[in-house]
Design a protein around this motif. Structure first.
Motif, PDB file in Angstrom:
ATOM      1  N   GLY A 215       0.866  -1.221   0.002  1.00 34.94           N
ATOM      2  CA  GLY A 215      -0.080  -0.225   0.216  1.00 34.94           C
ATOM      3  C   GLY A 215       0.982   1.282   0.178  1.00 34.94           C
ATOM      4  O   GLY A 215       0.440   2.192  -0.506  1.00 34.94           O
ATOM      5  N   LEU A 216       1.919   1.101   0.650  1.00 34.93           N
ATOM      6  CA  LEU A 216       3.030   2.368   0.738  1.00 34.93           C
ATOM      7  C   LEU A 216       3.274   2.894  -0.733  1.00 34.93           C
ATOM      8  O   LEU A 216       3.639   4.193  -0.912  1.00 34.93           O
ATOM      9  N   CYS A 217       3.264   1.999  -1.669  1.00 33.61           N
ATOM     10  CA  CYS A 217       3.719   2.433  -2.999  1.00 33.61           C
ATOM     11  C   CYS A 217       2.440   3.193  -3.789  1.00 33.61           C
ATOM     12  O   CYS A 217       2.764   3.936  -4.895  1.00 33.61           O
ATOM     13  N   PHE A 218       1.343   3.451  -3.231  1.00 32.65           N
ATOM     14  CA  PHE A 218       0.233   4.173  -3.834  1.00 32.65           C
ATOM     15  C   PHE A 218      -0.190   5.521  -3.049  1.00 32.65           C
ATOM     16  O   PHE A 218      -1.288   6.141  -3.353  1.00 32.65           O
ATOM     17  N   ILE A 219       0.281   5.566  -1.977  1.00 34.07           N
ATOM     18  CA  ILE A 219       0.050   7.058  -1.063  1.00 34.07           C
ATOM     19  C   ILE A 219       1.028   8.023  -1.163  1.00 34.07           C
ATOM     20  O   ILE A 219       2.314   7.738  -1.074  1.00 34.07           O
ATOM     21  N   PRO A 220       0.637   9.261  -0.862  1.00 30.88           N
ATOM     22  CA  PRO A 220       1.375  10.152  -0.774  1.00 30.88           C
ATOM     23  C   PRO A 220       2.055  10.510   0.695  1.00 30.88           C
ATOM     24  O   PRO A 220       1.912   9.875   1.698  1.00 30.88           O
ATOM     25  N   GLU A 221       3.189  10.966   0.216  1.00 29.87           N
ATOM     26  CA  GLU A 221       4.116  11.352   1.853  1.00 29.87           C
ATOM     27  C   GLU A 221       3.298  12.356   2.338  1.00 29.87           C
ATOM     28  O   GLU A 221       2.440  13.079   1.851  1.00 29.87           O
ATOM     29  N   SER A 222       3.572  12.592   3.560  1.00 30.82           N
ATOM     30  CA  SER A 222       3.152  13.677   4.568  1.00 30.82           C
ATOM     31  C   SER A 222       3.202  15.004   3.786  1.00 30.82           C
ATOM     32  O   SER A 222       4.645  15.119   3.631  1.00 30.82           O
ATOM     33  N   PRO A 223       2.407  16.020   3.524  1.00 31.24           N
ATOM     34  CA  PRO A 223       2.752  17.225   2.889  1.00 31.24           C
ATOM     35  C   PRO A 223       3.712  18.247   3.901  1.00 31.24           C
ATOM     36  O   PRO A 223       4.431  18.872   3.428  1.00 31.24           O
ATOM     37  N   ARG A 224       3.369  18.008   5.177  1.00 30.53           N
ATOM     38  CA  ARG A 224       3.922  18.724   6.183  1.00 30.53           C
ATOM     39  C   ARG A 224       5.197  18.488   6.363  1.00 30.53           C
ATOM     40  O   ARG A 224       6.341  19.155   6.243  1.00 30.53           O
ATOM     41  N   TRP A 225       5.816  17.166   6.003  1.00 32.13           N
ATOM     42  CA  TRP A 225       6.984  16.613   6.035  1.00 32.13           C
ATOM     43  C   TRP A 225       7.734  17.220   4.743  1.00 32.13           C
ATOM     44  O   TRP A 225       8.965  17.602   4.823  1.00 32.13           O
ATOM     45  N   LEU A 226       7.191  16.945   3.595  1.00 32.12           N
ATOM     46  CA  LEU A 226       7.820  17.451   2.387  1.00 32.12           C
ATOM     47  C   LEU A 226       7.905  19.098   2.382  1.00 32.12           C
ATOM     48  O   LEU A 226       9.123  19.641   1.971  1.00 32.12           O
ATOM     49  N   ALA A 227       6.961  19.618   3.047  1.00 34.83           N
ATOM     50  CA  ALA A 227       7.209  21.245   2.963  1.00 34.83           C
ATOM     51  C   ALA A 227       8.481  21.623   4.031  1.00 34.83           C
ATOM     52  O   ALA A 227       9.274  22.244   3.608  1.00 34.83           O
ATOM     53  N   LYS A 228       8.701  20.760   4.925  1.00 40.62           N
ATOM     54  CA  LYS A 228       9.796  21.089   5.935  1.00 40.62           C
ATOM     55  C   LYS A 228      11.113  20.699   5.263  1.00 40.62           C
ATOM     56  O   LYS A 228      12.110  21.058   5.521  1.00 40.62           O
ATOM     57  N   ALA A 229      10.900  19.615   4.386  1.00 39.93           N
ATOM     58  CA  ALA A 229      12.262  19.009   3.661  1.00 39.93           C
ATOM     59  C   ALA A 229      12.522  20.041   2.510  1.00 39.93           C
ATOM     60  O   ALA A 229      13.398  19.583   1.965  1.00 39.93           O
ATOM     61  N   GLY A 230      11.640  21.196   2.150  1.00 37.56           N
ATOM     62  CA  GLY A 230      11.961  21.990   1.175  1.00 37.56           C
ATOM     63  C   GLY A 230      11.806  21.314  -0.057  1.00 37.56           C
ATOM     64  O   GLY A 230      12.040  22.001  -1.303  1.00 37.56           O
ATOM     65  N   ARG A 231      10.871  20.381  -0.445  1.00 38.44           N
ATOM     66  CA  ARG A 231      10.395  19.703  -1.253  1.00 38.44           C
ATOM     67  C   ARG A 231       9.037  20.301  -1.997  1.00 38.44           C
ATOM     68  O   ARG A 231       8.367  19.749  -1.903  1.00 38.44           O
ATOM     69  N   GLU A 232       9.199  21.524  -2.525  1.00 36.90           N
ATOM     70  CA  GLU A 232       8.110  22.407  -2.805  1.00 36.90           C
ATOM     71  C   GLU A 232       6.932  21.648  -3.612  1.00 36.90           C
ATOM     72  O   GLU A 232       5.917  21.644  -3.533  1.00 36.90           O
ATOM     73  N   LYS A 233       7.470  21.316  -4.918  1.00 32.34           N
ATOM     74  CA  LYS A 233       6.532  20.557  -5.849  1.00 32.34           C
ATOM     75  C   LYS A 233       5.917  19.636  -5.460  1.00 32.34           C
ATOM     76  O   LYS A 233       4.713  19.389  -5.540  1.00 32.34           O
ATOM     77  N   GLU A 234       6.855  18.646  -4.740  1.00 37.04           N
ATOM     78  CA  GLU A 234       6.092  17.401  -4.081  1.00 37.04           C
ATOM     79  C   GLU A 234       5.096  17.678  -3.089  1.00 37.04           C
ATOM     80  O   GLU A 234       4.099  17.022  -3.125  1.00 37.04           O
ATOM     81  N   PHE A 235       5.392  18.700  -2.311  1.00 39.59           N
ATOM     82  CA  PHE A 235       4.425  19.121  -1.227  1.00 39.59           C
ATOM     83  C   PHE A 235       3.244  19.408  -1.822  1.00 39.59           C
ATOM     84  O   PHE A 235       2.053  18.894  -1.398  1.00 39.59           O
ATOM     85  N   ARG A 236       3.053  20.375  -2.833  1.00 40.44           N
ATOM     86  CA  ARG A 236       1.990  20.704  -3.405  1.00 40.44           C
ATOM     87  C   ARG A 236       1.017  19.431  -4.080  1.00 40.44           C
ATOM     88  O   ARG A 236      -0.075  19.342  -4.168  1.00 40.44           O
TER      89      ARG A 236
END
Length: 485
Positions: A215-236
């Motif tokens: 199932g982990l292959c099909f769900i998104p990462e936490s947007p808040r973690w992505l934002a904290k990691a500076g991954r702007e495009k993936e966050f949105r």
């Protein structure tokens, strides 16, 4: 007739008119004045699906915790274990979980919430295989330790992930699914553990791990973690997936980024920062709730339920463990429904009151047995008291501390603070599970009366210290706690 306007699910602000969405289903629903149902169908699907995948880790947690109760007599017989050796087997799970808890925040901050769940799953798979192949206490304990490490990480990352991906109006209910699946996992272990061998039961623990990895292959990462990691495009992209393709995420994305940017100007969090005025209230609340959750005795009663019923006078402990399984699940479902309606504080206080009553009844049953009084009532009081205890714990004290833990810490200290809180929880679990058999041998009534005292203290603490977090965004909760400090 005016066409109704759709509101953003997180911010509650108008984002577009139905005509502009270009979605025939929504237009039809709007014509029927039933926009809310469509919003749930369209906007919440990925958040619900992601939660379902994540709580497979919670099911695994429950399977590990519930494993020892139905297998105690058969493992001791097959491997010729003493009471002390089996107590070590039961409690070493919590030692592994403490180590997992210490590292859980760092792992989830470094590899992401999904990476932490993958790590946990690998440890659990290794542990279950070791238990299955064990022929002595050593390999049995090693396997139990590995599963403990895995669920120690799960116990932090699953509620945090769910809280970070959920709309505020669903966050309480979705985060409570963590506890529901823990309960279902332990209940399934109780039920099928009474029917199959302990080795086959160990193999069933692999099933949720496999589902989670897939199932982990099909769900998104936490947007808040992505934002904290500076991954702007993936966050949105992740936030858009979680809120639905037709939802305007502009306001929510800006709020998340503004909160993270405000926190990034602060120095990197260290363990000593947790005692500073800025974070001390959150830490006191999180740590204290976990202390009370464990020292009302849940892991002692849960790990050794079968033997407890036998000591109370039942001819077999299996009937009691099956009854526990049947009570836990529906009551936890009820708690999931109530948490976003009644709020966190009332649910914990009502739950603690029920735990107090259950402990008093069970302790009294052992007291009467020791004094040879009303012996025909002793089994009924014991079973009734434990079932009241389990029901009360399942509706509030089980799920709500984890929900609050996932809500109260700012993201810049969430890793280190969450690790501390989970470590305290697992240390309490180890202390209770390891000492339960010995304390029961010292004084069975005194054991349950002691647990009832902690339940009473919980009510007082929650009334004085714990804020209500229902219906607020994570950023609003953390800002309100800082204002009250």
């Amino acid at each position: 007739m005016a066409v109704p306007e759709i509101k953003d699910v997180e911010r509650g602000e108008i984002v577009s008119r139905v005509e502009g969405l270009g979605n025939p289903l929504l237009k039809k629903v709007a014509d029927q004045d039933d926009v809310e149902e469509s919003e749930i169908n369209e906007s919440y699907f990925m958040a619900l699906f992601s939660t379902f995948v994540a709580v497979c880790g919670s099911f695994e947690f429950g399977s590990c915790v519930g494993y020892s109760a139905p297998t105690q007599s058969s493992i001791r017989r097959d491997l010729n274990l003493s009471l002390a050796e089996f107590s070590m087997f039961g409690s070493i799970l919590t030692i592994g979980a403490m180590l997992g808890a210490v590292m859980s925040g760092h792992i989830s901050d470094l590899t992401g919430r999904k990476g932490a769940m993958r790590t946990s799953t690998c440890f659990c798979i290794t542990g279950w295989l070791a238990v299955f192949f064990s022929k002595s206490a050593l390999l049995l304990d090693v396997g139990r330790f590995f599963t403990g490490y895995g669920i120690g990480v799960f116990s932090y990352v699953v509620p945090v992930y769910i809280a970070e991906i959920s709309p505020k109006n669903l966050r309480g209910a979705l985060t409570t699914l963590n506890q529901l699946m823990i309960v279902i996992g332990s209940s399934v272990s109780f039920l099928i553990g009474s029917l199959i061998s302990w080795k086959i039961l160990a193999l069933t623990g692999l099933a949720p791990c496999i589902v989670l990895l897939f199932g982990l292959c099909f769900i998104p990462e936490s947007p808040r973690w992505l934002a904290k990691a500076g991954r702007e495009k993936e966050f949105r992209v992740a936030l858009q997936k979680l809120r639905g393709r037709d939802t305007d995420i502009t306001n929510e994305a800006e709020d998340i980024q503004a909160s993270i940017q405000a926190l990034e100007i602060l120095p990197k969090a260290r363990i000593q920062d947790l005692i500073s005025k800025k974070y001390s209230r959150s830490v006191i609340i999180g740590v204290s709730l976990m202390v009370f959750q464990q020292f009302v005795g849940i892991n002692g009663i849960g790990f050794y339920a079968s033997e407890t019923f036998v000591k109370a006078g039942l001819s077999s402990g299996k009937l009691g463990t099956i009854a526990i399984a049947c009570v836990q699940v529906p009551i936890t479902v009820l708690g999931t429904v109530l948490i976003d309606k009644c709020g966190r504080r009332p649910l914990i206080m009502i739950s603690s009151g029920g735990i107090f009553l259950g402990c008093i009844l069970t302790g009294t049953s052992f007291f009467l047995k020791g004094q040879s009084l009303l012996l025909e009532w002793v089994p009924f009081l014991a079973v009734g008291g434990v079932l009241i205890y389990i029901a009360a714990f399942s509706i509030g004290m089980g799920p709500v501390p984890w929900v609050i833990m996932s809500e109260i810490f700012p993201i810049n200290v969430k890793g280190i603070a969450g690790s501390l809180v989970v470590l305290v929880n697992w240390f309490g679990a180890w202390a209770v599970s390891y000492t339960f058999n010995f304390v029961m041998s010292w004084s069975s009534p005194g054991t349950f009366y002691m647990y009832s005292a902690f339940a009473a203290m919980t009510i007082i603490f929650v009334a004085k210290m714990v804020p209500e977090t229902k219906g607020k965004t994570l950023e609003e909760i953390q800002a309100s706690i800082r204002r009250e400090t």
